[in-house]
Design a protein around this motif. Structure first.
Motif, PDB file in Angstrom:
ATOM      1  N   VAL A 149       3.976 -18.152   9.085  1.00 37.63           N
ATOM      2  CA  VAL A 149       3.810 -19.088   9.669  1.00 37.63           C
ATOM      3  C   VAL A 149       4.860 -19.024  11.390  1.00 37.63           C
ATOM      4  O   VAL A 149       4.190 -19.497  12.002  1.00 37.63           O
ATOM      5  N   GLU A 150       5.624 -18.213  11.008  1.00 35.74           N
ATOM      6  CA  GLU A 150       6.553 -17.601  12.766  1.00 35.74           C
ATOM      7  C   GLU A 150       5.458 -16.713  13.450  1.00 35.74           C
ATOM      8  O   GLU A 150       5.687 -16.576  14.420  1.00 35.74           O
ATOM      9  N   GLY A 151       4.464 -15.922  12.443  1.00 37.62           N
ATOM     10  CA  GLY A 151       3.707 -14.794  13.556  1.00 37.62           C
ATOM     11  C   GLY A 151       4.400 -13.716  13.831  1.00 37.62           C
ATOM     12  O   GLY A 151       3.894 -13.452  14.752  1.00 37.62           O
ATOM     13  N   ASN A 152       5.112 -13.840  13.129  1.00 35.97           N
ATOM     14  CA  ASN A 152       5.824 -12.023  13.317  1.00 35.97           C
ATOM     15  C   ASN A 152       5.587 -11.324  12.209  1.00 35.97           C
ATOM     16  O   ASN A 152       6.197  -9.959  12.309  1.00 35.97           O
ATOM     17  N   LEU A 153       4.592 -11.488  11.619  1.00 39.02           N
ATOM     18  CA  LEU A 153       3.938  -9.935  10.788  1.00 39.02           C
ATOM     19  C   LEU A 153       3.937  -8.596  11.253  1.00 39.02           C
ATOM     20  O   LEU A 153       2.669  -8.421  12.006  1.00 39.02           O
ATOM     21  N   SER A 154       4.381  -7.933  11.648  1.00 38.60           N
ATOM     22  CA  SER A 154       3.794  -6.208  12.215  1.00 38.60           C
ATOM     23  C   SER A 154       3.642  -5.403  11.238  1.00 38.60           C
ATOM     24  O   SER A 154       3.193  -4.657  11.990  1.00 38.60           O
ATOM     25  N   SER A 155       4.254  -5.626  10.144  1.00 37.38           N
ATOM     26  CA  SER A 155       4.241  -4.047   9.123  1.00 37.38           C
ATOM     27  C   SER A 155       4.005  -4.999   7.905  1.00 37.38           C
ATOM     28  O   SER A 155       5.096  -6.202   7.563  1.00 37.38           O
ATOM     29  N   MET A 156       3.763  -4.572   6.942  1.00 35.49           N
ATOM     30  CA  MET A 156       3.593  -4.927   5.246  1.00 35.49           C
ATOM     31  C   MET A 156       3.217  -3.785   4.307  1.00 35.49           C
ATOM     32  O   MET A 156       2.876  -2.754   4.832  1.00 35.49           O
ATOM     33  N   LEU A 157       3.428  -4.121   3.103  1.00 37.77           N
ATOM     34  CA  LEU A 157       3.133  -3.096   2.010  1.00 37.77           C
ATOM     35  C   LEU A 157       2.609  -3.858   1.104  1.00 37.77           C
ATOM     36  O   LEU A 157       3.122  -4.597   0.762  1.00 37.77           O
ATOM     37  N   VAL A 158       2.018  -3.022   0.179  1.00 36.78           N
ATOM     38  CA  VAL A 158       1.138  -3.435  -1.144  1.00 36.78           C
ATOM     39  C   VAL A 158       1.456  -2.342  -1.708  1.00 36.78           C
ATOM     40  O   VAL A 158       1.554  -1.749  -1.675  1.00 36.78           O
ATOM     41  N   THR A 159       1.777  -2.791  -3.262  1.00 32.95           N
ATOM     42  CA  THR A 159       2.480  -1.881  -3.562  1.00 32.95           C
ATOM     43  C   THR A 159       2.140  -2.791  -5.624  1.00 32.95           C
ATOM     44  O   THR A 159       1.044  -4.147  -5.101  1.00 32.95           O
TER      45      THR A 159
ATOM     46  N   ASP B 299      -0.406   5.556   4.522  1.00 36.05           N
ATOM     47  CA  ASP B 299      -0.646   6.265   3.000  1.00 36.05           C
ATOM     48  C   ASP B 299       0.906   6.795   2.694  1.00 36.05           C
ATOM     49  O   ASP B 299       1.189   7.742   2.801  1.00 36.05           O
ATOM     50  N   ALA B 300       1.207   6.250   1.988  1.00 36.12           N
ATOM     51  CA  ALA B 300       3.042   6.536   2.148  1.00 36.12           C
ATOM     52  C   ALA B 300       2.989   6.782   0.372  1.00 36.12           C
ATOM     53  O   ALA B 300       4.167   6.351  -0.256  1.00 36.12           O
ATOM     54  N   ASP B 301       2.486   7.229  -0.576  1.00 34.78           N
ATOM     55  CA  ASP B 301       2.556   6.947  -1.473  1.00 34.78           C
ATOM     56  C   ASP B 301       2.452   8.665  -1.619  1.00 34.78           C
ATOM     57  O   ASP B 301       0.914   9.457  -1.562  1.00 34.78           O
TER      58      ASP B 301
ATOM     59  N   ILE C 100       1.006  -2.839  10.690  1.00 35.93           N
ATOM     60  CA  ILE C 100       1.021  -1.726   9.986  1.00 35.93           C
ATOM     61  C   ILE C 100       0.888  -2.012   8.443  1.00 35.93           C
ATOM     62  O   ILE C 100       2.158  -2.868   7.769  1.00 35.93           O
ATOM     63  N   VAL C 101      -0.182  -1.794   8.162  1.00 32.16           N
ATOM     64  CA  VAL C 101      -0.107  -1.822   6.176  1.00 32.16           C
ATOM     65  C   VAL C 101      -0.199  -0.501   6.021  1.00 32.16           C
ATOM     66  O   VAL C 101      -0.162   0.540   5.681  1.00 32.16           O
ATOM     67  N   PHE C 102       1.706  -1.268   5.194  1.00 32.18           N
ATOM     68  CA  PHE C 102       1.801   0.479   3.567  1.00 32.18           C
ATOM     69  C   PHE C 102       1.215   0.793   2.602  1.00 32.18           C
ATOM     70  O   PHE C 102       0.609  -0.463   1.882  1.00 32.18           O
ATOM     71  N   ASP C 103       0.467   1.736   1.901  1.00 35.66           N
ATOM     72  CA  ASP C 103       0.047   2.080   0.815  1.00 35.66           C
ATOM     73  C   ASP C 103       1.041   2.658  -0.100  1.00 35.66           C
ATOM     74  O   ASP C 103       1.441   3.472   0.021  1.00 35.66           O
ATOM     75  N   THR C 104       2.217   2.446  -0.745  1.00 38.22           N
ATOM     76  CA  THR C 104       3.143   2.585  -2.136  1.00 38.22           C
ATOM     77  C   THR C 104       2.961   3.199  -3.080  1.00 38.22           C
ATOM     78  O   THR C 104       2.418   2.365  -3.543  1.00 38.22           O
ATOM     79  N   PRO C 105       3.814   3.811  -4.000  1.00 39.29           N
ATOM     80  CA  PRO C 105       3.546   3.490  -5.124  1.00 39.29           C
ATOM     81  C   PRO C 105       4.119   2.514  -5.773  1.00 39.29           C
ATOM     82  O   PRO C 105       4.969   1.917  -5.422  1.00 39.29           O
ATOM     83  N   PRO C 106       3.955   2.386  -7.072  1.00 36.55           N
ATOM     84  CA  PRO C 106       4.176   1.289  -8.181  1.00 36.55           C
ATOM     85  C   PRO C 106       5.736   1.367  -8.660  1.00 36.55           C
ATOM     86  O   PRO C 106       6.694   1.728  -8.150  1.00 36.55           O
ATOM     87  N   VAL C 107       6.300   0.070  -8.063  1.00 38.74           N
ATOM     88  CA  VAL C 107       7.265  -0.561  -7.926  1.00 38.74           C
ATOM     89  C   VAL C 107       8.801  -0.214  -9.240  1.00 38.74           C
ATOM     90  O   VAL C 107       9.706   0.795  -9.072  1.00 38.74           O
ATOM     91  N   LEU C 108       7.771  -0.286 -10.501  1.00 37.76           N
ATOM     92  CA  LEU C 108       8.935   0.203 -11.315  1.00 37.76           C
ATOM     93  C   LEU C 108       8.756   1.475 -12.101  1.00 37.76           C
ATOM     94  O   LEU C 108       9.467   2.484 -12.150  1.00 37.76           O
ATOM     95  N   ALA C 109       7.711   3.321 -11.294  1.00 37.34           N
ATOM     96  CA  ALA C 109       7.891   3.366 -11.243  1.00 37.34           C
ATOM     97  C   ALA C 109       8.682   4.617 -10.713  1.00 37.34           C
ATOM     98  O   ALA C 109       9.520   5.316 -11.117  1.00 37.34           O
ATOM     99  N   VAL C 110       8.626   4.049  -9.245  1.00 31.57           N
ATOM    100  CA  VAL C 110       9.470   5.442  -8.927  1.00 31.57           C
ATOM    101  C   VAL C 110      10.616   4.333  -7.173  1.00 31.57           C
ATOM    102  O   VAL C 110       9.783   2.876  -7.184  1.00 31.57           O
ATOM    103  N   THR C 111      11.340   4.222  -6.680  1.00 27.83           N
ATOM    104  CA  THR C 111      11.952   3.731  -5.834  1.00 27.83           C
ATOM    105  C   THR C 111      11.469   3.128  -4.324  1.00 27.83           C
ATOM    106  O   THR C 111      12.096   2.641  -3.387  1.00 27.83           O
ATOM    107  N   ASP C 112      10.586   4.504  -4.567  1.00 29.35           N
ATOM    108  CA  ASP C 112      10.051   4.725  -3.361  1.00 29.35           C
ATOM    109  C   ASP C 112       9.600   2.810  -2.055  1.00 29.35           C
ATOM    110  O   ASP C 112       9.765   2.884  -0.524  1.00 29.35           O
TER     111      ASP C 112
END
Length: 235
Positions: free
Chosen positions: A43-53, A83-85, A160-172
């Motif tokens: 609601v604050e409207g400050n979303l300029s980057s997010m990641l999906v995992t 693509d940050a995977d 900016i949208v990041f695609d990252t590796p799964p959380v429980l697999a690695v720390t990325d």
């Protein structure tokens, strides 16, 4: 490559990018609903980057990140999908692009960001593929160069949208989680165990991530004639 294999890859790419290839489909509408919910959660409207995992592999994080990037771009925002995977990158397959250069070349100062991003085929959406797979993904993503890349990208793009590796697999994913404004966690219906989803949420919390929400993927919709994700009409 056998004709059958090429046909299967083509079908997979079409299904993966359904928001771009079939924007009037019910599944594309579901991605627009997710977009709206993300906007409501910010609601604050400050979303300029997010990641999906996700908690584990093959739960739909890459498909979700690609389609979310598309629907935000269709809204008129200037979007960069990264693509940050750096272990199992797939975005270049999804968008049918080469992966000779990409994120790792920018992080190692071999190339500039603006010279490395690629048009995606969707208006307003650029793609930064992974580039060559490095021996030290976590160290690269935690580097000062990663923060500098993010600062520069924020000046050039609305989101900016990041695609990252799964959380429980690695720390990325955890490494990047506190550098972005929000995180979307993807779970797969009938596959993701509750304990693993809870553990993934806990690890994101420990990384000071802001969890925007959870996407339930592969859920069969009982009240319509469509499957939520890949499926088509019931017979």
């Amino acid at each position: 490559m056998a004709r059958k294999d090429r046909k299967q890859i083509f079908q997979f790419q079409n299904r993966s990018l359904i928001s771009m290839n079939n924007p009037k489909s019910p599944i594309a509408e579901q991605y627009r609903t997710i977009r709206t919910n993300i906007e409501f959660s910010n609601v604050e409207g400050n979303l300029s980057s997010m990641l999906v995992t996700s908690s584990g592999p093959s739960e739909g994080k890459s498909t979700t990140s690609a389609n979310l990037a598309v629907v935000f771009a269709q809204q008129g925002k200037k979007v960069l999908l990264i693509d940050a995977d750096l272990r199992k990158p797939t975005a270049h397959f999804t968008f049918k692009l080469d992966n000779h250069t990409g994120l790792t070349n920018v992080l190692t100062k071999q190339m500039d960001l603006q010279d490395t991003v690629k048009p995606s085929g969707q208006d307003n959406l650029h793609l930064l593929t992974s580039g060559p797979i490095p021996p030290n993904p976590s160290e690269l993503l935690a580097s000062r160069n990663m923060r500098a890349l993010l600062d520069e990208a924020r000046k050039l793009y609305d989101l900016i949208v990041f695609d990252t590796p799964p959380v429980l697999a690695v720390t990325d994913a955890q490494v990047l989680a506190n550098q972005v404004e929000g995180v979307v966690l993807v779970v797969s219906s009938g596959k993701t165990e509750i304990e693993r989803a809870q553990k993934a949420k806990e690890q994101l919390h420990n990384a000071n991530a802001k969890l925007l929400g959870v996407v339930l993927n592969n859920k069969k919709q009982e009240d319509s004639h469509y499957y939520y994700y890949y499926g088509g009409k019931k017979s």
